[in-house]
Design a protein around this motif. Structure first.
Motif, short mmCIF file in Angstrom:
data_model
loop_
_atom_site.label_atom_id
_atom_site.label_comp_id
_atom_site.label_asym_id
_atom_site.label_seq_id
_atom_site.Cartn_x
_atom_site.Cartn_y
_atom_site.Cartn_z
N ILE A 1 15.39 -5.22 -19.36
CA ILE A 1 16.63 -4.69 -18.83
C ILE A 1 17.55 -5.84 -18.44
O ILE A 1 17.08 -6.92 -18.03
CB ILE A 1 16.35 -3.79 -17.61
CG1 ILE A 1 17.55 -2.90 -17.30
CG2 ILE A 1 15.94 -4.60 -16.38
CD1 ILE A 1 17.23 -1.76 -16.34
N SER B 1 10.09 1.48 -15.76
CA SER B 1 9.81 0.08 -16.00
C SER B 1 11.11 -0.67 -16.27
O SER B 1 12.14 -0.06 -16.59
CB SER B 1 8.87 -0.07 -17.21
OG SER B 1 8.71 -1.41 -17.59
N ASP B 2 11.07 -1.97 -16.13
CA ASP B 2 12.21 -2.81 -16.47
C ASP B 2 12.11 -3.33 -17.90
O ASP B 2 12.86 -4.22 -18.30
CB ASP B 2 12.30 -4.00 -15.50
CG ASP B 2 12.75 -3.56 -14.11
OD1 ASP B 2 13.36 -2.49 -13.99
OD2 ASP B 2 12.47 -4.30 -13.14
N THR B 3 11.17 -2.76 -18.64
CA THR B 3 10.97 -3.18 -20.03
C THR B 3 10.72 -1.97 -20.92
O THR B 3 9.96 -1.08 -20.56
CB THR B 3 9.75 -4.12 -20.14
OG1 THR B 3 9.93 -5.24 -19.28
CG2 THR B 3 9.59 -4.61 -21.57
N GLY C 1 21.65 -3.16 -15.80
CA GLY C 1 20.73 -2.04 -15.79
C GLY C 1 20.62 -1.34 -17.13
O GLY C 1 20.26 -0.16 -17.20
#
Length: 331
Positions: A53, A36-38, A57
């Motif tokens: 994020i 996930s980006d969270t 990154g």
């Protein structure tokens, strides 16, 4: 992921705020193969810190949180950590080997590293000791408690952390004994006729297990509040797609409490869950659930076309071994 859920359940029971002093905590995480980006960190009293994020990154945040136990999640899996005032936490891991690669560096991270290592120790014990005979299992369990306590005493940990972990170790032992006995009971069911059920179907009416005779049945015991259960849903959906048209039914039985029936219905609808979605009549006390000695979820069961138990504690949908087994059964 291990099947034996004592560790997670017990940490959740002690999860929360030990002190009330708040002070900024710096938190940085670099995750390879992220899901996930969270990142989400949760604690007692509805504490929730969402960390998105950044362009490099990396997950970076500074926030206030009382000293105590917390859990972080990448949307698929989670792990426990311990936060203290003025900490500077730097987490690195590979999400494909979630527990095995967690490392904390920085200030105030000794407790969190201990929790990460303890999770691995517990999982190893669960894999190795639970296949032993009763006498040897009891001996290994006693030795584990002594080793865990000795390791805890050697560390330069926060006093409140040490007290909480001692209680956790003792609880682990109690629950491990109960779970071993339940697993032994379930193992004896292999090859015998499975207990039946007659549960509410999300699509209307009721469905019995006996209604599905003539097909293999893969049963998922789960609940909407169970994070490990939810993490298996995408894998279960892929299995349903792969084996569509084959001689197998995928049945998900919720053990949510009766008061959460509407929540269950909404969850099934919103997530577009497939298969046969059922709601157990008495949550954990449902006769079908207790017959299998279930003490933790998710729990998976395979029943053959004649209604006999193939596996009373089957592999999870995320396990490659499950597909190997299903391919063999359905060839």
């Amino acid at each position: 992921m291990n099947k034996f859920l004592i560790t997670g359940l017990l940490i959740c029971s002690t999860l929360g705020v030990i002190g009330q002093v708040k002070s900024p905590i710096k938190f940085t995480a670099k995750i390879t193969n992220r899901n996930s980006d969270t990142l989400v960190i949760k604690g007692k009293d509805n504490f929730k810190q969402v960390i998105p994020i950044n362009k490099k990154g990396i997950f970076v945040a500074s926030f206030d949180a009382p000293k105590g136990f917390y859990m972080f999640s990448d949307g698929t899996e989670g792990s426990n950590l311990y936060l203290k005032p003025n900490s500077d936490v730097n987490l690195t891991m590979d999400a494909k080997e979630f527990d095995e690669t967690i490392v904390y560096k920085g200030k105030g991270v000794d407790e969190s590293n201990f929790l990460a290592q303890q999770a691995l120790n517990d999982e190893k014990f669960q894999k190795e000791a639970f296949v032993k005979e009763a006498t040897e299992f009891a001996s290994l369990l006693e030795a584990k408690l002594k080793t865990d306590l000795a390791s805890l005493e050697k560390g330069n940990f926060d006093a409140e952390f040490t007290t909480a972990l001692k209680k956790k170790f003792e609880s682990f032992n109690r629950y491990a004994k109960d779970d071993y006995e339940s697993a032994a009971k379930a193992k004896k069911m292999t090859g015998t006729l499975s207990p039946d059920f007659n549960y509410e179907n999300h699509k209307g009416g009721k469905t019995k297990l006996s209604d599905l005779k003539g097909k293999y049945v893969y049963i998922d015991l789960w609940a909407t509040w169970c994070a490990p259960c939810r993490a298996e849903i995408p894998y279960l959906q892929k299995l349903e797609e792969k084996y569509h048209g084959k001689n197998i039914e995928f049945v998900s039985v919720s053990v949510d409490k009766a008061k959460d029936n509407e929540k269950w219905k909404k969850f099934v609808t919103d997530k577009k869950l497939g298969g046969i979605q059922l709601f157990a009549d008495k949550d954990w006390e449902s006769e079908f659930v207790t017959s299998y000695g279930v003490t933790g979820i998710p729990r998976f069961i395979i029943v053959d076309p004649s209604g006999k138990v193939v596996s009373s504690d089957a592999e999870r949908p995320s396990s490659p071994e499950l597909q190997t087994q299903l391919d063999a059964l359905l060839k």
